[in-house]
Design a protein around this motif. Structure first.
Motif, mmCIF file in Angstrom:
data_model
loop_
_atom_site.group_PDB
_atom_site.id
_atom_site.type_symbol
_atom_site.label_atom_id
_atom_site.label_comp_id
_atom_site.label_asym_id
_atom_site.label_seq_id
_atom_site.Cartn_x
_atom_site.Cartn_y
_atom_site.Cartn_z
ATOM 1 N N PHE A 257 51.394 44.353 0.709
ATOM 2 C CA PHE A 257 50.642 45.541 1.105
ATOM 3 C C PHE A 257 49.153 45.379 0.790
ATOM 4 N N TYR A 258 48.849 44.819 -0.373
ATOM 5 C CA TYR A 258 47.442 44.652 -0.747
ATOM 6 C C TYR A 258 46.737 43.686 0.196
ATOM 7 N N LEU A 259 47.371 42.553 0.497
ATOM 8 C CA LEU A 259 46.754 41.586 1.399
ATOM 9 C C LEU A 259 46.526 42.184 2.782
ATOM 10 N N ALA A 260 47.485 42.972 3.263
ATOM 11 C CA ALA A 260 47.320 43.621 4.567
ATOM 12 C C ALA A 260 46.172 44.625 4.530
ATOM 13 N N TYR A 261 46.073 45.384 3.441
ATOM 14 C CA TYR A 261 44.955 46.329 3.302
ATOM 15 C C TYR A 261 43.631 45.577 3.272
ATOM 16 N N LYS A 262 43.570 44.484 2.539
ATOM 17 C CA LYS A 262 42.329 43.711 2.397
ATOM 18 C C LYS A 262 41.848 43.217 3.750
ATOM 19 N N VAL A 263 42.778 42.795 4.590
ATOM 20 C CA VAL A 263 42.417 42.256 5.898
ATOM 21 C C VAL A 263 42.018 43.350 6.876
ATOM 22 N N THR A 264 42.682 44.490 6.833
ATOM 23 C CA THR A 264 42.516 45.498 7.879
ATOM 24 C C THR A 264 41.524 46.612 7.552
ATOM 25 N N LEU A 265 41.473 47.088 6.295
ATOM 26 C CA LEU A 265 40.746 48.323 6.010
ATOM 27 C C LEU A 265 39.661 48.216 4.944
ATOM 28 N N SER A 266 39.647 47.166 4.155
ATOM 29 C CA SER A 266 38.756 47.135 2.994
ATOM 30 C C SER A 266 37.279 47.153 3.373
ATOM 31 N N GLN A 267 36.932 46.735 4.594
ATOM 32 C CA GLN A 267 35.533 46.701 5.006
ATOM 33 C C GLN A 267 35.131 47.924 5.837
ATOM 34 N N GLU A 268 36.026 48.869 6.000
ATOM 35 C CA GLU A 268 35.703 50.096 6.735
ATOM 36 C C GLU A 268 34.990 51.083 5.817
ATOM 37 N N THR A 269 34.270 52.020 6.407
ATOM 38 C CA THR A 269 33.407 52.915 5.625
ATOM 39 C C THR A 269 34.019 54.289 5.358
ATOM 40 N N PHE A 270 35.245 54.543 5.807
ATOM 41 C CA PHE A 270 35.871 55.829 5.474
ATOM 42 C C PHE A 270 36.611 55.664 4.139
ATOM 43 N N HIS A 271 35.845 55.826 3.072
ATOM 44 C CA HIS A 271 36.339 55.475 1.740
ATOM 45 C C HIS A 271 37.383 56.464 1.214
ATOM 46 N N ARG A 272 37.237 57.732 1.544
ATOM 47 C CA ARG A 272 38.245 58.699 1.087
ATOM 48 C C ARG A 272 39.585 58.408 1.733
ATOM 49 N N PHE A 273 39.575 58.045 3.008
ATOM 50 C CA PHE A 273 40.802 57.668 3.705
ATOM 51 C C PHE A 273 41.403 56.415 3.066
ATOM 52 N N ASN A 274 40.561 55.432 2.777
ATOM 53 C CA ASN A 274 41.042 54.208 2.136
ATOM 54 C C ASN A 274 41.644 54.493 0.768
ATOM 55 N N ARG A 275 41.063 55.471 0.100
ATOM 56 C CA ARG A 275 41.602 55.850 -1.210
ATOM 57 C C ARG A 275 43.047 56.308 -1.090
ATOM 58 N N TRP A 276 43.363 57.090 -0.077
ATOM 59 C CA TRP A 276 44.741 57.550 0.122
ATOM 60 C C TRP A 276 45.650 56.403 0.555
ATOM 61 N N ILE A 277 45.099 55.453 1.308
ATOM 62 C CA ILE A 277 45.900 54.286 1.690
ATOM 63 C C ILE A 277 46.273 53.468 0.456
ATOM 64 N N LEU B 45 36.311 53.630 -5.192
ATOM 65 C CA LEU B 45 35.799 54.849 -5.818
ATOM 66 C C LEU B 45 34.274 54.817 -5.920
ATOM 67 N N GLU B 46 33.727 53.651 -6.227
ATOM 68 C CA GLU B 46 32.268 53.531 -6.271
ATOM 69 C C GLU B 46 31.659 53.686 -4.880
ATOM 70 N N TYR B 47 32.315 53.120 -3.873
ATOM 71 C CA TYR B 47 31.832 53.297 -2.497
ATOM 72 C C TYR B 47 31.759 54.781 -2.141
ATOM 73 N N GLU B 48 32.803 55.515 -2.498
ATOM 74 C CA GLU B 48 32.843 56.940 -2.167
ATOM 75 C C GLU B 48 31.742 57.701 -2.898
ATOM 76 N N ALA B 49 31.537 57.388 -4.182
ATOM 77 C CA ALA B 49 30.483 58.061 -4.950
ATOM 78 C C ALA B 49 29.100 57.705 -4.402
ATOM 79 N N ASP B 50 28.881 56.446 -4.038
ATOM 80 C CA ASP B 50 27.590 56.039 -3.467
ATOM 81 C C ASP B 50 27.306 56.794 -2.173
ATOM 82 N N THR B 51 28.327 56.943 -1.348
ATOM 83 C CA THR B 51 28.158 57.661 -0.084
ATOM 84 C C THR B 51 27.755 59.109 -0.332
#
Length: 380
Positions: free
Chosen positions: A18-38, A206-212
């Motif tokens: 699951f982590y590797l799939a997340y890293k490839v698909t979503l880790s570089q996207e900018t919707f950080h709150r959504f990524n947090r729930w993922i 979490l830092e990405y979300e706070a920076d935003t």
């Protein structure tokens, strides 16, 4: 304990995929709150998918591999010295695992003790929304925990407003809960490198979300990035109370702030969780194929003499594989099963059966089905 080890390794296997799939698909996207729930979904599926029980009629390669590994962990039959050696290996593995858990847990608890001590010793100021500002003379990097914001007097005088905006973003979003979940996972899976990577990913998100949120409050992104760099380079003697990020993560934070906003439909990438979850459940499924064997010798419940189970007359045969409700078990379990709970017993000796159950090195298989089909779970 072997049942827990099997669950633990299945859980680590899920987390890695699951982590590797997340890293490839979503880790570089900018919707950080959504990524947090993922990331919370990754944690949830990794812990609970291995508890699901599914049975298939036809085993495949990956199921046979898990069956072999399960048999290796659970096998306590054989000669006396082999049984003792197997038990000793289990004992050593258990103590190594527990010592690792205690070390990680003590590190986490020590961090909490230091945080609470600084909060109680600092200069406390009550703010709105039941938030507290703690000013301290210690040269520590600013951090927040629950509803407390801790800042040194020097940082408060120089960049108080900006730091407060950043730390309040952490408090509003209750980021301490995410960090607690990641730390708990690390206590359980300290041996898994992907558990460490997962915690790191949670911290970055979490830092990405706070920076935003800081930038959305009207602060100039360039000045904010310069401040982060100056603090990382110019204050090398900060005391680290919380789990903070290093310089490489700072570069990623700055790169993320400069990235263009992701398009909304990219959230659909999160659907990768569904096929992966299905794959994990299928991989851990137990093949039950006795009813498809040609002419198996079958004993129905009303024809089973009780002494077959109670006296365990198969227990002395080292080259028999015993399977109850689809799980390989040691022969000692025959003494524990209630004959009234048995639905059927199958004696499988043909080559096709031995091959399908990956037991070519055995003389035969004793396959027992209980009425509720849940015997192995009840013994965990």
């Amino acid at each position: 304990m072997e049942y827990y080890f099997i669950y633990l390794l299945k859980s680590a296997f899920c987390l890695s995929f699951f982590y590797l799939a997340y890293k490839v698909t979503l880790s570089q996207e900018t919707f950080h709150r959504f990524n947090r729930w993922i990331l919370w979904s990754v944690l949830f599926f990794s812990l609970f998918l291995p508890l699901l029980q599914l049975r298939t009629e036809e085993p495949v390669f990956i199921q046979q591999s898990w069956a072999d590994f399960t048999a290796l962990l659970q096998n306590s039959s054989g000669a006396g010295h082999e049984v003792q050696e197997h038990a000793a290996i289990h004992q050593i593995a258990m103590w190594i695992y527990l010592v690792g858990c205690l070390l990680i847990l003590s590190q986490w608890c020590g961090q909490m003790v230091r945080t609470i001590r600084i909060i109680h010793q600092g200069e406390k100021h009550h703010l709105e929304n039941d938030t507290y500002l703690i000013l301290t003379n210690r040269p520590i990097a600013p951090f927040s925990w629950k509803n407390y914001i801790v800042i040194s007097h020097i940082d408060w005088e120089q960049h108080g407003k900006l730091i407060m905006t950043h730390e309040r973003a952490h408090i509003r979003s209750r980021h301490w809960i995410d960090l607690s979940g990641a730390n708990l996972l690390l206590v359980l899976q300290w041996f898994n490198p992907f558990a460490w990577a997962f915690k790191r990913e949670v911290q970055r998100t979490l830092e990405y979300e706070a920076d935003t949120q800081v930038i959305h409050q009207g602060f100039d992104p360039y000045n904010y990035q310069i401040l982060l760099i100056e603090r990382a380079v110019g204050r090398p003697k900060y005391l680290r109370v919380s789990s903070q990020l290093d310089a490489s993560d700072l570069r990623k934070r700055i790169a993320m702030m400069q990235r263009q906003k992701s398009v909304a439909w990219h959230r659909l990438k999160a659907l990768y969780i569904l096929p992966l979850a299905g794959l994990m459940v299928f991989a851990f499924a137990q093949p039950v194929i006795a009813d498809r064997m040609e002419n198996p010798f079958t004993l129905q419940q009303d024809s089973i003499p009780s002494h077959i189970i109670k006296n365990s007359r198969f227990a002395s045969k080292e080259n028999i594989r015993f399977i109850i409700d689809g799980e390989v078990v040691p022969d000692t379990h025959l003494e524990q099963i209630d004959p009234n709970q048995i639905k059927a017993i199958y004696v499988l000796k043909d080559k096709d059966a031995l091959k399908r159950y990956n037991a070519e090195d055995k003389d035969g298989i004793i396959l027992i089905e209980t009425k509720d089909g849940n015997y192995t779970n009840s013994k965990k």
